[in-house]
Design an enzyme around this catalytic site. Structure first.
Site, PDB file in Angstrom:
ATOM      1  N   SER B 142       0.838  -1.205   0.000  1.00  0.00           N
ATOM      2  CA  SER B 142       0.000   0.000   0.000  1.00  0.00           C
ATOM      3  C   SER B 142       0.875   1.259   0.000  1.00  0.00           C
ATOM      4  O   SER B 142       1.720   1.412  -0.888  1.00  0.00           O
ATOM      5  CB  SER B 142      -0.975  -0.049   1.186  1.00  0.00           C
ATOM      6  OG  SER B 142      -2.004   0.906   1.026  1.00  0.00           O
ATOM      7  N   GLU B 236      -9.722  -4.387  -5.910  1.00  0.00           N
ATOM      8  CA  GLU B 236      -9.202  -3.161  -5.310  1.00  0.00           C
ATOM      9  C   GLU B 236      -9.437  -1.914  -6.165  1.00  0.00           C
ATOM     10  O   GLU B 236      -9.256  -1.946  -7.383  1.00  0.00           O
ATOM     11  CB  GLU B 236      -7.686  -3.293  -5.108  1.00  0.00           C
ATOM     12  CG  GLU B 236      -7.262  -4.393  -4.169  1.00  0.00           C
ATOM     13  CD  GLU B 236      -5.816  -4.237  -3.754  1.00  0.00           C
ATOM     14  OE1 GLU B 236      -5.419  -3.106  -3.411  1.00  0.00           O
ATOM     15  OE2 GLU B 236      -5.084  -5.227  -3.796  1.00  0.00           O
ATOM     16  N   HIS B 266      -7.585  -5.539  -0.758  1.00  0.00           N
ATOM     17  CA  HIS B 266      -6.360  -4.791  -0.475  1.00  0.00           C
ATOM     18  C   HIS B 266      -5.507  -5.501   0.583  1.00  0.00           C
ATOM     19  O   HIS B 266      -5.987  -5.836   1.656  1.00  0.00           O
ATOM     20  CB  HIS B 266      -6.763  -3.397   0.021  1.00  0.00           C
ATOM     21  CG  HIS B 266      -5.627  -2.431   0.145  1.00  0.00           C
ATOM     22  ND1 HIS B 266      -4.843  -2.072  -0.921  1.00  0.00           N
ATOM     23  CD2 HIS B 266      -5.152  -1.742   1.216  1.00  0.00           C
ATOM     24  CE1 HIS B 266      -3.925  -1.194  -0.517  1.00  0.00           C
ATOM     25  NE2 HIS B 266      -4.085  -0.989   0.775  1.00  0.00           N
TER      26      HIS B 266
END
Lengths: 304, 304
Positions: B142, B236, B266
């Site tokens: 991320s 996502e 995610h």
């Protein structure tokens, strides 16, 4: 008046018992530890303690030669060095000692006396590492509290020296399950009911008597034991276990001290870092423990 | 067909967003890690990486001279070496390397470019410890995926050698927040919505342009970068971030590879040890990474 934060442990116990949709996130093998913050500055190093799986929780500034041998709770069916690493990490950090947290065998394999023997094995291994008995304290919560006493009986049978001190958090020490608070605290205790404790006791002891001193510390001869310090919550079914153990130890001439915490639940110290009552309890525990381990200063010493 | 276990991450994200009574148990700073089992056989040792707080996750059988420099996710507002220690521990164990997980500064203090600089500081410290650049891979999920790329740009500016490889899990690499999957995956993504991502981007970049290559890797010159491996879930909002980064890298002549996981959310790799998709992804990641770090065997070698 209990802090708002201190209700967390009751919430977790209610979640465990009510099994809502998201329970699998926090009722798995490791979920208990959601109660405890990371102490920080503590390293976690797995070890083979003479054949017993274990983990060192080593505060950066700990006295390396002072050790808490830690036995986790979980009714002999659950808990592990992983669920309890942070709580014992907080305790070790406050005390200025290392903690060796052991994965004694659990049921169904780990029937009595296997957990007792595993604890003695780890203790013997510590002595073999040249840690002096006078620099070791046994520390256990709940079922680990029983082991903290019974393993000393077994160690004495085997000619080993006894450790300097014993620290017990909400210890379970009566496998007859006869304490008066089984009734008077029924409904106040967020986790336990008497039949469940009785079932856990019977599963653990197997063919041994519930009056066997190696099972029930209340029937043990504690003469010659080092000082014992007990913390318990006043909401617990197991409150009388603590009261009777301290009385029993004092009758044997042991320096035994009890602290009862208002409005607190079973093993509330798992909320270390989150509830002020847990932090205060661990602070008091460490204050008690340091001189027993020959540590005279009031704070852990980085230069040790 | 996604495994039943793999729904755990969606459940956690829904709990985060819906804030039920028991949320405080799992939405605190450390709650993310309830998704991940303990890998076991991994030690966690805190370190000062040139002034950046960090933690070694050291598998017992790891090659000590091979290192994954790990940057956790959390939108630059959350996550830590504690929330991600187990996931990076699983990755390190599978790869046969040590992981150094860093606590780069978070918002509000950690506005761009402070997290980039903290990552470079930790990388320089690793090189100072005589870990060869060709034996280091950057690994981030991320927001940590952005840092895994931008820190290399900064390191190159400063004359440092680039690491051997880059491993990205659900990386966030577009701070203009323009990917087509922002719309097409709206409602499928259990965690994100586009306005929230845009807000996080604006909070992070401060006065820097969202088109600054040190902010948005999609605008960076990746010529000369080592191989890049990207994993992303097809549910996502950030799916197009991964697709475009791999395409952008390939256009710069970089060996870049994308793996899209069906029905995954995610950073689904946080379910390591619990969901088979997470374990399979980490297995594939390790297979990819080992030869990049000069490890030719297919399993970590205890004798290394």
């Amino acid at each position: 008046m209990a802090s708002e934060q201190s209700s967390l442990v009751s919430k977790l116990y209610r979640i465990w018992l009510s099994q809502p949709e998201q329970d699998e996130l926090i009722t798995n093998q490791y979920g208990w530890d959601v109660l405890t913050t990371e102490p920080g500055g503590v390293d976690y190093i797995e070890a083979d303690a003479g054949g017993v799986e274990a983990m060192w929780a080593t505060p950066k500034d700990a006295h390396q030669d002072r050790v808490l041998l830690c036995m986790h709770g979980g009714g002999f069916i659950g808990g592990s060095m992983y669920t309890h690493r942070k709580m014992f990490g907080h305790i070790a950090k406050q005390t200025g000692a290392r903690a060796l947290i052991i994965n004694y065998r659990l049921l169904p394999e780990g029937m009595h006396p296997k957990p007792v023997d595993d604890t003695v094995t780890a203790y013997r291994w510590l002595l073999d590492q040249r840690i002096a008995a006078r620099h070791i304290a046994f520390c256990g919560d709940s079922a680990g509290g029983a082991l903290s006493v019974t393993a000393q009986l077994r160690a004495r049978e085997q000619g080993l020296p006894l450790p300097a001190a014993t620290i017990l958090l909400s210890p379970w020490v009566d496998f007859e399950v006869t304490g008066g608070t089984m009734q008077s605290n029924a409904g106040k205790d967020a986790l336990f009911n008497q039949p469940w404790i009785k079932q856990l006791a019977d599963d653990y002891r197997g063919s041994a008597s519930e009056r066997d001193p190696l099972v029930t510390p209340l029937h043990a001869d504690l003469t010659g034991f080092g000082p014992i310090y007990v913390q318990v919550g006043d909401q617990e079914l197991l409150l009388d276990d603590s009261r009777r153990l301290v009385s029993h130890a004092q009758q044997a001439g042991v320096d035994a001290q009890l602290e009862v915490f208002d409005e607190m639940q079973h093993t509330f110290q798992m909320m270390a870092g989150r509830a002020p009552e847990a932090d205060e309890a661990i602070h008091r525990l460490a204050e008690w423990a340091r001189p027993k381990l020959g540590l005279t200063e009031t704070e852990p010493a980085a230069a040790a």
